[in-house]
Design an enzyme around this catalytic site. Structure first.
Site, short mmCIF file in Angstrom:
data_model
loop_
_atom_site.label_atom_id
_atom_site.label_comp_id
_atom_site.label_asym_id
_atom_site.label_seq_id
_atom_site.Cartn_x
_atom_site.Cartn_y
_atom_site.Cartn_z
N LYS A 177 0.33 4.22 -0.37
CA LYS A 177 -0.46 5.22 0.28
C LYS A 177 -0.16 6.59 -0.79
O LYS A 177 -0.13 6.51 -1.96
CB LYS A 177 -0.04 5.59 1.31
CG LYS A 177 -0.32 4.42 2.57
CD LYS A 177 -0.03 4.73 3.81
CE LYS A 177 -0.20 3.26 4.62
NZ LYS A 177 -0.46 3.21 6.06
N GLU A 232 -7.15 4.98 7.31
CA GLU A 232 -6.73 6.22 7.19
C GLU A 232 -7.94 6.80 6.38
O GLU A 232 -8.38 8.13 6.42
CB GLU A 232 -5.58 6.33 6.60
CG GLU A 232 -4.38 6.00 7.27
CD GLU A 232 -3.03 5.49 6.56
OE1 GLU A 232 -3.04 5.70 5.48
OE2 GLU A 232 -2.21 5.25 7.40
N GLY A 272 2.19 2.55 10.86
CA GLY A 272 3.31 3.42 10.68
C GLY A 272 3.78 3.80 11.99
O GLY A 272 4.63 4.75 12.04
N SER A 278 3.26 -1.95 10.61
CA SER A 278 4.39 -2.08 10.72
C SER A 278 5.11 -3.36 10.58
O SER A 278 6.05 -3.63 11.31
CB SER A 278 4.62 -1.61 12.11
OG SER A 278 4.36 -0.29 12.52
N HIS A 284 -9.63 1.29 4.47
CA HIS A 284 -8.41 1.46 5.22
C HIS A 284 -8.73 2.44 6.19
O HIS A 284 -9.51 3.44 6.19
CB HIS A 284 -7.21 2.04 4.30
CG HIS A 284 -6.07 2.00 5.03
ND1 HIS A 284 -5.60 2.88 5.86
CD2 HIS A 284 -5.04 1.21 4.90
CE1 HIS A 284 -4.56 2.72 6.33
NE2 HIS A 284 -4.11 1.59 5.64
N GLU A 329 -5.81 -4.83 10.28
CA GLU A 329 -4.80 -3.62 10.40
C GLU A 329 -4.99 -2.89 11.73
O GLU A 329 -5.96 -2.01 11.82
CB GLU A 329 -4.70 -2.72 9.47
CG GLU A 329 -4.36 -3.33 8.18
CD GLU A 329 -3.73 -2.52 7.33
OE1 GLU A 329 -2.57 -2.45 6.78
OE2 GLU A 329 -4.24 -1.34 6.96
N ASN A 366 0.84 -1.29 0.05
CA ASN A 366 -0.09 -0.11 0.10
C ASN A 366 0.85 0.99 -0.06
O ASN A 366 1.39 1.56 0.90
CB ASN A 366 -0.83 -0.12 1.46
CG ASN A 366 -1.63 1.30 1.53
OD1 ASN A 366 -1.73 2.14 0.37
ND2 ASN A 366 -2.35 1.44 2.48
P1 PGA Z 1 2.61 0.54 7.50
O1 PGA Z 1 1.00 0.52 6.96
O2 PGA Z 1 3.21 -0.83 7.30
O3 PGA Z 1 3.26 1.61 7.10
O4 PGA Z 1 2.37 0.52 9.09
C1 PGA Z 1 0.24 -0.60 6.92
C2 PGA Z 1 -1.04 -0.03 6.09
O5 PGA Z 1 -1.51 1.09 6.43
O6 PGA Z 1 -1.61 -0.54 5.28
#
Ligand code: PGA
Length: 253
Positions: free
Chosen positions: A14, A102, A176, A214, A100, A170, A12
């Site tokens: 982003k 976010e 992150g 992460s 997601h 997640e 992803n």
């Molecule tokens: P990350 O994000 O691996 O940077 O923690 C995962 C995600 O949001 O899909």
């Protein structure tokens, strides 16, 4: 014992990279597949929408699949700034991430909307990667399982099946942050997600359940081998070919 399912490792990206870097990253993955020993998982990258065409060209003829990060519920219409699932399919996407955290947080998306987005993806013949996960407050209050189950039940459309749906667990607090749940915590949540899928879908036993939050080359060997973890949804580490590749290689083949 869980049924054997080919894992999926999905990047992803982003809102990161410009076109040149995105194409270079895609080309790097393709080269690794052509020259190295292939990982035992399927690979998917989900670039920002404006880069889909360029990345599709870079991936052409390779087994790396292309996905998007969101879609609208409608096929077309007066929705300024939005992109339909039909457009994504037309751009070469086989997958789209929906719900997601976010997007749930930044755009107020709720389960009903996520379900409609998944349905829109299905109508275009794409796989929806439906994301669920608890916040830190919800985990600390001991509500992880209820929250995840409710999100899953609310976000899964009726026609969901192993052929068109992937679930990504997640935890919001793990995204992150460099923090991850323990392998035992991941196993518990994934087992509950599997229970819900088996109860609701005829082939729920083989729906892929990804872990995300992460994941990096250091923790992937442990996280990617937890029971009912069928791959990962990778954010930050998917922007570096070395790291993404190492995570893919950590999946049981
Ligand atoms: P990350 O994000 O691996 O940077 O923690 C995962 C995600 O949001 O899909």
């Amino acid at each position: 014992m869980a049924q054997r399912v080919t894992p999926l490792v999905a990047g992803n990206w982003k809102m990161n990279l410009l076109r040149r870097d995105a194409v270079a990253l895609a080309c790097d993955l393709v080269t690794r597949l052509q020259t190295g020993s292939a990982p035992g998982c399927d690979l998917l990258v989900c670039p920002p929408a404006v880069m889909l065409h360029a990345v599709a060209e870079a991936l052409a003829g390779s087994p790396v699949a292309l996905g998007a990060q969101d879609c609208h519920t409608e096929v077309s219409g007066a929705h300024t700034g939005d992109i339909s699932a039909a457009m994504l399919a037309d751009a070469g996407c086989s997958h789209v991430i929906v719900g997601h955290s976010e997007r749930r947080a930044d755009h107020g998306e709720d389960d009903a909307l996520v379900r409609e987005k998944a349905r829109a993806a299905h109508e275009q013949g794409m796989r929806a990667i439906i994301c669920v996960g608890e916040t830190l407050e919800q985990r600390d209050a001991g509500n992880t399982i209820q929250v995840v189950e409710a999100q899953l039940n609310g976000s899964l459309p009726l026609e969901a099946a192993a052929a068109n749906t992937v679930i990504a667990y997640e935890p919001v607090w793990a995204i992150g942050t460099g923090r991850t749940p323990t392998a035992a915590d991941v196993a518990e949540v994934h087992a509950r997600i599997r229970d819900v899928l088996v109860k609701r879908l005829p082939d729920g036993e083989t729906v892929r359940i990804l872990y995300g939050g992460s994941v990096n080359p250091g923790n992937a060997p442990e996280l990617m081998t937890v029971e009912n973890v069928n791959g990962g949804l990778i954010g930050g580490a998917s922007l570096k070919a070395d790291d993404f590749w190492a995570i893919a290689r950590a999946c049981p083949g």
